[in-house]
Design an enzyme around this catalytic site. Structure first.
Site, PDB file in Angstrom:
ATOM      1  N   ASP A   1      -1.668  10.000 -10.165  1.00 56.96           N
ATOM      2  CA  ASP A   1      -1.697   8.918 -11.489  1.00 56.96           C
ATOM      3  C   ASP A   1      -0.170   8.740 -11.819  1.00 56.96           C
ATOM      4  O   ASP A   1       0.225   7.005 -12.080  1.00 56.96           O
ATOM      5  CB  ASP A   1      -2.015   9.229 -12.690  1.00 56.96           C
TER       6      ASP A   1
ATOM      7  N   GLU B   1      -4.645   2.490  -4.937  1.00 56.56           N
ATOM      8  CA  GLU B   1      -3.456   2.211  -4.072  1.00 56.56           C
ATOM      9  C   GLU B   1      -2.597   1.067  -4.009  1.00 56.56           C
ATOM     10  O   GLU B   1      -1.003   1.316  -3.184  1.00 56.56           O
ATOM     11  CB  GLU B   1      -2.628   3.429  -3.354  1.00 56.56           C
TER      12      GLU B   1
ATOM     13  N   ASN C   1      -2.701  11.671  -3.675  1.00 61.36           N
ATOM     14  CA  ASN C   1      -3.824  12.804  -4.423  1.00 61.36           C
ATOM     15  C   ASN C   1      -4.713  13.245  -4.881  1.00 61.36           C
ATOM     16  O   ASN C   1      -4.945  14.944  -5.340  1.00 61.36           O
ATOM     17  CB  ASN C   1      -4.609  10.874  -4.682  1.00 61.36           C
TER      18      ASN C   1
ATOM     19  N   ASP D   1       0.527  -1.234   0.376  1.00 63.33           N
ATOM     20  CA  ASP D   1       0.209   0.061   0.530  1.00 63.33           C
ATOM     21  C   ASP D   1       1.141   1.149   0.008  1.00 63.33           C
ATOM     22  O   ASP D   1       1.731   1.700   0.873  1.00 63.33           O
ATOM     23  CB  ASP D   1      -0.482   0.127   0.973  1.00 63.33           C
TER      24      ASP D   1
END
Length: 226
Positions: A123, A149, A114, A106
């Site tokens: 991204d 993620e 983000n 993770d």
């Protein structure tokens, strides 16, 4: 070479068909009608060969397109990794009589990253992480974008000791990524192995998820096992 033999076989079959089936009475070797039958049989064989080749090419093209479609359905378009659909299919095929390990990864604080810097930057981070993982694993290992993620790895014929080494290699590679003006990228990883941590793939998945939670609770940017 196989096409040449197919052509010869079809032409020969056409000639036999023309001579035997289209002309029943015995004839001299140089009889004009016999020659006509031979030419007709040759034409029949060539036409059948062309039809067969065209059919074969169309069949192979459709087969290739179907394979490409199937492959695209199993890949994550953003990272190029295998996707959750592929993972769900893979665990059905895992042989619980063989040694294997799982790694759950993770990206730390990714949602905050983000939200703060935007999805385009996020991204790009996912792509970098995916490329780093692919550069670290063996050819037989499978890497899946499990969701968001979170990334999962299935390592066949790999015990926990070697899986932990692999996880640390990945974690170190991610932490050394150049993220330019943005904060450093780090990841937490959980490792579990069969049969040590579960009687089947589903129990091993639960164990790996618990190990990942332990890594998060340990301050992140680390690897933990059950």
């Amino acid at each position: 070479m196989s096409k040449l033999w197919l052509l010869i076989a079809m032409v020969f079959t056409g000639i036999i068909y023309a001579v035997v089936l289209l002309y029943f009475m015995p004839m001299p070797v140089f009889n004009n009608i016999l020659l006509h039958c031979i030419l007709l049989g040759t034409l029949f064989g060539v036409v059948n060969f062309i039809v067969a080749v065209l059919y074969y090419r169309r069949h192979e093209k459709l087969k290739s397109l179907n394979q490409q479609l199937k492959s695209s359905l199993m890949k994550d378009s953003l990272t190029g990794l295998l996707n959750r659909r592929a993972f769900d299919q893979a665990i059905k095929d895992v042989d619980d009589s063989s040694l294997y390990s799982l790694i759950f990864l993770d990206i730390d604080n990714f949602r905050d990253f983000n939200n703060h810097f935007g999805h385009d930057i996020g991204d790009n981070v996912l792509r970098k992480v995916g490329e780093t993982i692919k550069a670290c694993v063996r050819a037989t290992d499978r890497v899946y974008r499990y969701g968001g993620e979170e990334i999962t790895l299935i390592l066949m014929d790999c015990d926990k000791k070697n899986a932990l080494k692999m996880a640390e290699k990945i974690r170190s590679g991610i932490s050394q990524l150049d993220n330019q003006a943005y904060p450093q990228i780090t990841a937490s990883l959980g490792v579990s192995s069969y049969p040590e941590d579960g009687r089947n793939i589903h129990e091993v998945i639960v164990a790996s998820d618990k190990a990942l939670l332990k890594a998060k609770q340990s301050g992140k940017n680390c690897t933990r096992s059950c």
